[in-house]
Design a protein around this motif. Sequence first.
Motif, PDB file in Angstrom:
ATOM      1  N   ASN A  31     -12.130  -1.868   2.646  1.00 19.51           N
ATOM      2  CA  ASN A  31     -11.521  -2.431   1.546  1.00 19.51           C
ATOM      3  C   ASN A  31     -10.901  -1.595   0.500  1.00 19.51           C
ATOM      4  O   ASN A  31     -11.120  -1.598  -0.448  1.00 19.51           O
ATOM      5  CB  ASN A  31     -12.529  -3.442   0.905  1.00 19.51           C
ATOM      6  CG  ASN A  31     -12.942  -4.727   1.743  1.00 19.51           C
ATOM      7  OD1 ASN A  31     -11.887  -5.264   2.518  1.00 19.51           O
ATOM      8  ND2 ASN A  31     -14.034  -5.070   2.026  1.00 19.51           N
ATOM      9  N   ILE A  32     -10.188  -0.516   1.119  1.00 16.56           N
ATOM     10  CA  ILE A  32      -9.469   0.363   0.125  1.00 16.56           C
ATOM     11  C   ILE A  32      -8.244  -0.276  -0.390  1.00 16.56           C
ATOM     12  O   ILE A  32      -7.264  -0.758   0.536  1.00 16.56           O
ATOM     13  CB  ILE A  32      -9.059   1.465   0.778  1.00 16.56           C
ATOM     14  CG1 ILE A  32     -10.225   2.299   1.609  1.00 16.56           C
ATOM     15  CG2 ILE A  32      -8.742   2.685  -0.281  1.00 16.56           C
ATOM     16  CD1 ILE A  32     -10.109   3.334   2.583  1.00 16.56           C
ATOM     17  N   SER A  33      -8.310  -0.499  -1.700  1.00 16.68           N
ATOM     18  CA  SER A  33      -6.629  -0.957  -2.382  1.00 16.68           C
ATOM     19  C   SER A  33      -6.566  -0.070  -3.193  1.00 16.68           C
ATOM     20  O   SER A  33      -7.005   0.006  -4.335  1.00 16.68           O
ATOM     21  CB  SER A  33      -7.149  -2.376  -2.961  1.00 16.68           C
ATOM     22  OG  SER A  33      -7.297  -3.327  -1.950  1.00 16.68           O
ATOM     23  N   LEU A  34      -5.157   0.895  -3.102  1.00 16.39           N
ATOM     24  CA  LEU A  34      -4.816   1.828  -4.011  1.00 16.39           C
ATOM     25  C   LEU A  34      -3.258   1.634  -4.149  1.00 16.39           C
ATOM     26  O   LEU A  34      -2.662   1.085  -3.546  1.00 16.39           O
ATOM     27  CB  LEU A  34      -5.024   3.085  -3.086  1.00 16.39           C
ATOM     28  CG  LEU A  34      -6.337   3.710  -2.327  1.00 16.39           C
ATOM     29  CD1 LEU A  34      -5.690   4.909  -1.574  1.00 16.39           C
ATOM     30  CD2 LEU A  34      -6.991   4.135  -3.454  1.00 16.39           C
ATOM     31  N   ASP A  35      -3.195   2.217  -5.513  1.00 20.56           N
ATOM     32  CA  ASP A  35      -1.719   2.553  -5.813  1.00 20.56           C
ATOM     33  C   ASP A  35      -1.616   4.074  -6.201  1.00 20.56           C
ATOM     34  O   ASP A  35      -1.903   4.471  -7.263  1.00 20.56           O
ATOM     35  CB  ASP A  35      -1.199   1.464  -6.987  1.00 20.56           C
ATOM     36  CG  ASP A  35      -1.252  -0.203  -6.575  1.00 20.56           C
ATOM     37  OD1 ASP A  35      -0.697  -0.101  -5.539  1.00 20.56           O
ATOM     38  OD2 ASP A  35      -1.861  -0.783  -7.334  1.00 20.56           O
ATOM     39  N   LEU A  36      -0.808   4.485  -5.457  1.00 24.91           N
ATOM     40  CA  LEU A  36      -0.590   6.249  -5.685  1.00 24.91           C
ATOM     41  C   LEU A  36       0.890   6.281  -6.331  1.00 24.91           C
ATOM     42  O   LEU A  36       1.903   5.568  -5.957  1.00 24.91           O
ATOM     43  CB  LEU A  36      -0.670   7.065  -4.591  1.00 24.91           C
ATOM     44  CG  LEU A  36      -2.110   6.783  -4.118  1.00 24.91           C
ATOM     45  CD1 LEU A  36      -2.252   7.985  -2.939  1.00 24.91           C
ATOM     46  CD2 LEU A  36      -3.366   7.074  -4.849  1.00 24.91           C
ATOM     47  N   GLN A  37       0.939   7.000  -7.481  1.00 26.25           N
ATOM     48  CA  GLN A  37       2.118   7.065  -8.273  1.00 26.25           C
ATOM     49  C   GLN A  37       3.098   8.277  -7.796  1.00 26.25           C
ATOM     50  O   GLN A  37       2.259   9.313  -7.472  1.00 26.25           O
ATOM     51  CB  GLN A  37       1.923   7.362  -9.650  1.00 26.25           C
ATOM     52  CG  GLN A  37       1.557   5.883 -10.366  1.00 26.25           C
ATOM     53  CD  GLN A  37       1.203   6.243 -11.998  1.00 26.25           C
ATOM     54  OE1 GLN A  37       0.952   7.119 -11.998  1.00 26.25           O
ATOM     55  NE2 GLN A  37       1.498   4.973 -12.743  1.00 26.25           N
ATOM     56  N   ALA A  38       4.210   8.374  -8.016  1.00 24.37           N
ATOM     57  CA  ALA A  38       4.930   9.497  -7.712  1.00 24.37           C
ATOM     58  C   ALA A  38       4.637  10.464  -8.764  1.00 24.37           C
ATOM     59  O   ALA A  38       4.502  10.177  -9.754  1.00 24.37           O
ATOM     60  CB  ALA A  38       6.606   9.229  -7.748  1.00 24.37           C
TER      61      ALA A  38
END
Lengths: 264, 327
Positions: A31-38
């Motif tokens: 259950n990995i939920s990520l948002d990686l930014q530029a």
Amino acid sequence: MQDPQKHISLSTHNLTVGYAQKGTKIPIVSNISLDLQAGALIGLIGINGSGKSTLLRTLASIQEPLSGTISIQETIIKELTPNERAKQVSVVLTNQAISKNLSVTELVSLGRQPYINWLDALDTTNLEIVQDAMTATSCAAYQNKKCYELSDGQLQRVLIARALAQDTPIILLDEPLSHLDLHHKAAILKLLKRIAQEQQKTILFSTHDIELVLPLCDNLLVLKEGHCTTGSPQELIAQKAFDTLFPSEHISFDAETARFSIDK
Amino acid sequence: MALLFCFIASLMLGSVHIPLQDIVTTLTGGTPSKPSWEYIILDYRLPKAITATISGGALAVSGLLMQTLFRNPLAGPFVLGISSGASFGVAILILASSALGISLGAISGNWALTIAASIGSFLVLLMVITASARVRDTMALLIIGLMVGSLTAALVSVLAYFSKAEELQRYIFWSFGSVGNLSWQAVGILTLCVVIGAVLAVVSLKALNALLLGDAYARTLGIQIKKSRLLIIIATSLLAGSVTAFAGPIAFIGLAVPHLVRQLIPSSNHRILLPAVMLGGAVLLLLCDIIASVPYSEYMLPINAITALVGAPVVIWLLIRKKKLIF
């Protein structure tokens, strides 16, 4: 060249990574939920066997996720062709059986493969990109050497140059600091930080040098007991994420100095 | 240049010496000073020289393909069991036919040997390709190839144990390899197979270069590993399989030439390596064939012995001089 609204380049939704063996799934991180930014330098930490490499390999599409989705620039990764994917994500891996007979230039040039035809020949534009990648990583000085003539630190720079030449918004690195002395660790780390900022790339790297990377990373992913926690270094220190990172019998974490110490 | 020189030398030299002038006359359609020379050149030496050139190039390229695919310096064209498959086919034909009560006379032509070798190597390859679709790990495929090789070698031993002396001798003569005795028709089929194989190898150029970084990197460069692997295996089978079918299991060239070329050419790019290796293999096998035919004598030595006799010292010398295996 700052992007005013930092956009999300890599995200996952309910991603579970692990291995499939004889039809049964063995999840390692769920259950990995990520948002990686530029433009962000992101460290991936966790004890041995916590699934760092598995997560990186899954994000790089080297292995299949057990469930959930990975999206790049808001496109689900499975909908991309292998070649389109290669224009989005590049990797730096350790312990690969790479041919040491390649010259530095030849190795870095391989990063251009997704952009060129089947003959694998580079035109001037592509050669310039290769040259720029070698300049940015300061390995242009030994560009005509063979890889077997290089030190570990030099080879690591060359592998990073190859990923840069691939010209992807996302770069994933599997333990780029291992086998290096403190001087070279710092040099590689600052190089990654500079690339992330100047070229607005998302750089995710796994490491065991937590104390070293805390001041430089914009964000951290902490893998522990099958779960993934994210946050800025300060947030994670406040949440006491590091206090329980290791089994408590040998190591304790001091939030003031952001350092680990061995219990005597 | 070297290739052209060797090619002409191989036409000139043999049990009788034919001067260069007469060779040129014959090749351009004229009549040489002795009428028998025309027959020797056009029906014996020319097909032999062409076979040697094509076989040498094909074997060397398939060696290069296997060494890159398996990232292993000991790999050669036969690691997937192609030659053991061919040996098995021929062994069945020669050794087991009498035991099975089939008259050898009816099926003993060269074509029968070729067909038996082709069927044998094709069956083994079918097994390996089926396996390659199932296993993820390229190394596992290498081991499977070696195991299949041992298995067929064991079966050949069992067959050999129960066969007659003259049959055994026939089998051993086949296993020595020979680039002679090919009809023009056979040379044509061999050339066709090798050309198709070479085209597939050229199509795989990009994948081959990516594979120099290992499977994982190749995947992230947009290479479809399973597809590329299958293509490389089919190319190798066509190249090495057709040569083995027509000329027997010629050893050494495939293993050694890529190493020789790597020592001489400072590049790992297959766009440069592939043609260089093809040329190198052709030159080496032509040279070996000239030596094997022992100019001015009646003898014809087994080419398989000569390739190693000539090649092995060269490889050893290069390795000792450079003190390092470049791979």
